[in-house]
Write an enzyme that holds these catalytic residues in place. Structure first.
Site, PDB file in Angstrom:
ATOM      1  N   HIS A 127      41.802  36.887  32.858  1.00 13.65           N
ATOM      2  CA  HIS A 127      40.392  36.974  32.453  1.00 13.65           C
ATOM      3  C   HIS A 127      39.876  35.662  31.874  1.00 13.65           C
ATOM      4  O   HIS A 127      38.699  35.319  32.041  1.00 13.65           O
ATOM      5  CB  HIS A 127      40.163  38.115  31.463  1.00 13.65           C
ATOM      6  CG  HIS A 127      38.718  38.454  31.374  1.00 13.65           C
ATOM      7  ND1 HIS A 127      38.071  39.188  32.350  1.00 13.65           N
ATOM      8  CD2 HIS A 127      37.775  38.076  30.493  1.00 13.65           C
ATOM      9  CE1 HIS A 127      36.795  39.261  32.045  1.00 13.65           C
ATOM     10  NE2 HIS A 127      36.591  38.620  30.932  1.00 13.65           N
ATOM     11  N   GLU A 131      41.093  48.321  45.475  1.00 13.15           N
ATOM     12  CA  GLU A 131      41.963  47.437  44.693  1.00 13.15           C
ATOM     13  C   GLU A 131      43.436  47.774  44.867  1.00 13.15           C
ATOM     14  O   GLU A 131      44.301  46.975  44.524  1.00 13.15           O
ATOM     15  CB  GLU A 131      41.629  47.550  43.208  1.00 13.15           C
ATOM     16  CG  GLU A 131      40.187  47.285  42.858  1.00 13.15           C
ATOM     17  CD  GLU A 131      39.902  47.593  41.414  1.00 13.15           C
ATOM     18  OE1 GLU A 131      39.922  46.653  40.596  1.00 13.15           O
ATOM     19  OE2 GLU A 131      39.659  48.773  41.081  1.00 13.15           O
ATOM     20  N   ASP A 187      42.804  42.438  41.926  1.00 18.04           N
ATOM     21  CA  ASP A 187      43.814  43.481  41.778  1.00 18.04           C
ATOM     22  C   ASP A 187      44.460  43.841  43.109  1.00 18.04           C
ATOM     23  O   ASP A 187      45.637  44.214  43.149  1.00 18.04           O
ATOM     24  CB  ASP A 187      43.204  44.732  41.140  1.00 18.04           C
ATOM     25  CG  ASP A 187      43.241  44.671  39.616  1.00 18.04           C
ATOM     26  OD1 ASP A 187      44.105  43.945  39.084  1.00 18.04           O
ATOM     27  OD2 ASP A 187      42.426  45.340  38.965  1.00 18.04           O
ATOM     28  N   CYS A 208      34.023  41.517  45.718  1.00 19.04           N
ATOM     29  CA  CYS A 208      33.568  41.102  44.388  1.00 19.04           C
ATOM     30  C   CYS A 208      34.658  40.388  43.597  1.00 19.04           C
ATOM     31  O   CYS A 208      34.452  40.004  42.450  1.00 19.04           O
ATOM     32  CB  CYS A 208      33.058  42.295  43.589  1.00 19.04           C
ATOM     33  SG  CYS A 208      34.317  43.545  43.235  1.00 19.04           S
TER      34      CYS A 208
END
Length: 594
Positions: free
Chosen positions: A202, A449, A473, A520
């Site tokens: 992140h 994912e 993911d 995305c």
């Protein structure tokens, strides 16, 4: 002495500035800048906390029994001496005055400076006094925390410091939690360096969204770099240069200027329609974390929000969940800021690298979970907390009355989950109707994912309106790689044949079913993959606003139909990346000849 540290490049460009180390003490502390008129009050907080600890230690010393070991009293004397030492308290005040750090940050910054001085001492006894210093600082931080609990910080006193005219600052840390990254997102930092993390951790994602250079996975940077060191971040090579020579510094300043000129050129494309050479219209949507990010998405030329990560509304709240009304206000603000363009809101996706802070009994207990990436996260957690899930859905549906809203469900892997979701949506719609709240049709989508979802996509498509492929993911689960673990970062490979096969088949299945499909994940914003994704038939990308110009530039130079003719060779190759480079190089050459 100049030296270099190497890590994983995750956000391109060059940043030059002074190092700011955070979370360097054993006690995690809040980091924020204070307003000018709060300086004296913040100093008073630090002094008051120090005095409270002095009183505690003096009381302990006075209450020692007569037969207590002499060493214990001597240890308390050492701690009291450190508390009164101006090298700690006086210098802490200077951090507050000069940098506008809050008291906790100032104290931990000075601890870092003094700890390094102790490490360099030749005398063993003096060097071991560092542990005493750390214990003293932890006591003061504890006193500050107790005071903060009695007197919560006034939001008006927390500012995003304007360092115009001063040295740029670079953030250095062992790791930066997602919640802390959001605190720093609109701050004055010009770059990030962390010891751990990977390309899609992140910290890396937020650094790219801020469009500032970042290097992660350096392992030793926070230990080797000192407070206020001059540092260069080379976000292209993954290098961190500490205390650079004048020649090296000037070379990187030149590269910095060149990079700024290139960005200025790309910025001119932001309002140009994303049309391929053969007339295919491409949707370029934005990924956002908070409603305040929406205006930047519009300014960057986004044609909608493809991913609103709602979990960030749930963070930095001391374990308290946001109310329905609070969520509704946030979603409504994002919808209105997008001026009629679609907003895709993903339901809360806590877990793995985004745990909630101070978890309560009904929240995830990650400290007891061996592998949170595989545990009770995303839709699994939402279905396990039905009242929380219904509350979020009510807020999302209420926001639909103010613009086009799409609902996106993360980490779906079972048809039973889809059935539960649809049943919950019906209940929510009835609750809103009974309460007199307006709402409109909200398209339902799922994130692809998990490999299982990609394989069973034809079945899922019978129940949903659209799909969004979360490549971060999908790669992680396909290759069994923890994407936040730098020790296996070299195995995280978006070009892996299995990943490309799943991507291509997912896009093909969605198009065949007449359902919209987007990507995305980070691959969408990486211009190295733009031609390949166009060749696969992708016509909707969602990325950080800062990445839109470079991807749009590629799209404007692409003939999507001709690119598709190269796809089979790439997918059949033993080395897809190399095949794609050759194929698309050939495409560019042919395009110039015609």
């Amino acid at each position: 002495m100049s030296f270099q540290v190497f890590g994983i490049p995750v956000s391109r460009g060059v940043a030059i500035g002074r190092a700011v180390l955070v979370n360097s003490s054993r006690v995690d502390v809040a980091h924020y800048f204070i307003a000018e008129d709060r300086i004296e009050a913040e100093i008073a907080r630090a002094v008051s906390a120090r005095d409270e600890v002095v009183r505690e230690l003096e009381t302990l010393k006075a209450d020692l029994p007569s037969d207590a070991p002499h060493e214990l009293a001597a240890l308390l004397d050492v701690h009291l001496m450190l508390l009164h030492d101006d090298a700690l308290t006086g210098a802490t005040k200077q951090w507050i005055i000069e940098r506008h750090y809050n008291a906790e940050w100032a104290l931990s910054a000075q601890l870092e400076v003094l700890a390094r001085q102790f490490d360099e001492m030749e005398d063993d006894y003096l060097r071991e006094r560092k542990a005493d210093l750390e214990q003293v600082v932890e006591r003061i931080l504890g006193a500050l925390a107790r005071e903060q609990g009695r007197n919560p910080v006034d939001a008006a006193s927390v500012v995003q410091r304007d360092f115009a005219g001063e040295d740029p600052l670079l953030l250095v840390a062992a790791d930066i939690a997602p919640a802390d990254m959001m605190q720093f997102k609109r701050s004055i930092f010009h770059g990030f360096i962390t010891d751990i993390g990977g390309k899609t951790s992140h910290t890396a994602i937020v650094a790219r969204s801020m469009d500032i250079p970042a290097v992660v996975g350096t392992r030793e940077a926070s230990r080797l770099i000192r407070q206020d060191d001059w540092v260069i971040i080379d976000g292209d090579a993954g290098a961190v240069i500490v205390d650079p020579s004048p020649i090296v510094l000037e070379e990187y300043r030149f590269r910095q200027r060149q990079s700024e000129l290139e960005r200025a050129k790309l910025a001119r494309l932001r309002h140009k329609p994303a049309l391929t050479l053969d007339g295919e219209h491409i949707e370029l949507h934005a990924n956002i974390e908070m409603p305040a990010d929406a205006p930047a998405a519009v300014e960057a030329g986004a044609t909608g929000v493809g991913l609103f990560r709602s979990e960030f509304l749930f963070m930095n709240r001391d374990g308290e969940l946001p109310s329905e009304e609070e969520q509704f206000v946030a979603y409504k603000a994002a919808v209105e800021a997008m001026r009629g363009m679609p907003v895709t809101i993903r339901t809360v996706d806590v877990g793995a690298d985004k745990p909630l802070d101070r978890m309560s009994a009904h929240e995830l207990r990650h400290e007891h979970v061996l592998n949170p990436a595989m545990g009770l996260r995303a839709i699994r957690w939402s279905l396990a907390e039905p009242s929380m899930f219904r509350q979020q859905l009510r807020a999302i549906y209420r926001a639909s009355a103010f613009g086009k809203v799409r609902l996106l469900i993360p980490m779906v892997a079972h048809l039973s989950e889809i059935r539960q979701i649809l049943e919950t949506i019906k209940k929510v719609q009835q609750q809103l109707t009974d309460a007199g709240h307006a709402f409109t049709k909200v398209d339902l989508g799922v994130m692809i994912e998990i490999p299982a979802a990609a394989v069973m996509l034809p079945l899922l498509l019978r129940h949903v309106d659209f799909v969004s492929i979360g490549t971060n993911d999908l790669i992680q689960y396909t290759l069994a790689i923890d994407r936040a673990d730098e020790s296996v970062a070299h195995l995280y490979d978006p070009w892996h044949p299995a990943v490309l096969q799943l991507l291509a088949s997912s896009i093909a299945h969605a198009r065949a079913a007449g359902k919209s499909v987007s990507v995305c994940g980070e691959m969408a914003g990486d211009s190295a993959f733009t031609f390949l994704l166009l060749a696969m038939g992708l016509r909707s990308f969602s990325m950080h606003p800062s990445q839109i110009p470079s991807v749009k530039q590629r799209i404007l130079r692409a003939d999507a139909g001709r690119l598709s003719s190269y796809l089979a060779d790439v997918l059949d190759s033993d080395d897809p990346q190399r095949s794609a480079e050759f194929a698309f190089a050939a495409y560019r050459t042919e395009s110039k000849l015609q």
